[in-house]
Design an enzyme around this catalytic site. Sequence first.
Site, PDB file in Angstrom:
ATOM      1  N   GLU A 124       0.852  -1.192   0.000  1.00 34.28           N
ATOM      2  CA  GLU A 124       0.000   0.000   0.000  1.00 34.28           C
ATOM      3  C   GLU A 124       0.885   1.238   0.000  1.00 34.28           C
ATOM      4  O   GLU A 124       1.949   1.253   0.611  1.00 34.28           O
ATOM      5  CB  GLU A 124      -0.888  -0.021   1.248  1.00 34.28           C
ATOM      6  CG  GLU A 124      -1.705   1.233   1.480  1.00 34.28           C
ATOM      7  CD  GLU A 124      -2.471   1.170   2.796  1.00 34.28           C
ATOM      8  OE1 GLU A 124      -2.550   2.227   3.452  1.00 34.28           O
ATOM      9  OE2 GLU A 124      -2.964   0.090   3.181  1.00 34.28           O
TER      10      GLU A 124
ATOM     11  N   GLU B 118      -2.952  11.452   3.613  1.00 40.01           N
ATOM     12  CA  GLU B 118      -4.088  11.277   4.505  1.00 40.01           C
ATOM     13  C   GLU B 118      -4.152  12.511   5.396  1.00 40.01           C
ATOM     14  O   GLU B 118      -3.125  13.155   5.644  1.00 40.01           O
ATOM     15  CB  GLU B 118      -3.941  10.033   5.374  1.00 40.01           C
ATOM     16  CG  GLU B 118      -3.836   8.739   4.597  1.00 40.01           C
ATOM     17  CD  GLU B 118      -3.483   7.571   5.499  1.00 40.01           C
ATOM     18  OE1 GLU B 118      -4.309   6.667   5.616  1.00 40.01           O
ATOM     19  OE2 GLU B 118      -2.378   7.589   6.083  1.00 40.01           O
TER      20      GLU B 118
END
Length: 377
Positions: A251, A256
């Site tokens: 990932e 974020e």
Amino acid sequence: MVSSAQKWRFLPDGSAAGLTGDTGRWMGPRTGRLRRRRRGGLVAFALALGCLIVGCGTSGGGSDAPDQAFGPSTTASEGSGAASASPPSEAWSPSGAPPTSGVPTGPGSASGAPLPAVPSAPLPEDGTQPRLLWSEEFEGPTGASIDPSKWLITTGGNWGPTDVACYTSNPRNVALDGNGHLTLTAIAEESAEPGCAGTKFSSGRVETRGKASWKYGYFEFRARLPIGTGTLPALWLLGPNGIYDWPRSGEIDVVEATANEPATVHTNIVGVDRSGSRWEAGWWGQGKAYVYAGGTLSDRYHTYALGWGPDSLDFYFDGMRIRHIEKKDTPVWLWNRDFYIIMDIAVSAKLSPPLPPASAFPQVLSVDYVRIYDRKP
């Protein structure tokens, strides 16, 4: 702080929901603007006086040509064959050259350490420019869905023990805004959409899974991130078969954001160690998180980018490199295979237990474009 195990909604039993989509339209990168040079009044007066004293010939005079054209030239709209262009949604600048207003002018890392200066990648020996491999500009009428040839709309709930939103294909959650943006909207509601029974929030999530994936290149997103209580917007990539094989799939979190750190750009990679257990580089600490000095991540559009090579990953914010990870920094290098893109706005009970307040919603993740180049422009 949110752990990847709680944040990502990939369950060991591989549960996933149906995927739908409608049409959209691609347009090439927006064109830049031209400036014109002006001559000062004193210069004109001096020239005129000189002509009166010594006489003037019939020369062509100075040039009134533009200084320079910023940005790539207009490209043809996919499927139509006609050249087209649209004005910027907001103050836009070419990749790698952030606008001068509202951006940090000095060190802004969480540790206070100066950021390394990283120039654009040098041109190859043949002198070619960076090549655009794939692009989505989100052009289309208000309320339209995204292009189903490029995107899947993820639907359903129960993506993890703390994720309390149900993703839907409803235009209230996933739609174009008519101004060149994709909007993913989290709403405090008990959605009647299939698979959403018992959930208190609806939201939007889109992926290129099954449509397109890439290995290496420069991935650039231009977006305005929400920072409302309980929301966790993310622009990220997942490795092959990630729905069922996470974290062994690998990932990459390009960005974020959370409400308690509204100016912090969090980046991360997640994989496994040599025993097969989940491992992550981490999203907080020296050299890992970047604090934007010019405001919050929701006050305007910013660019978030990933420079991905065979042995390294570089993360960028408004054209500045903010993090560097090398193969030697990981126990097992999983970032040598095709990954696909995911964009979503999760709602997490962990960020605001037991549930985020309904008064903090709706919250919108607005994406202006996604562009993938063979190397940094």
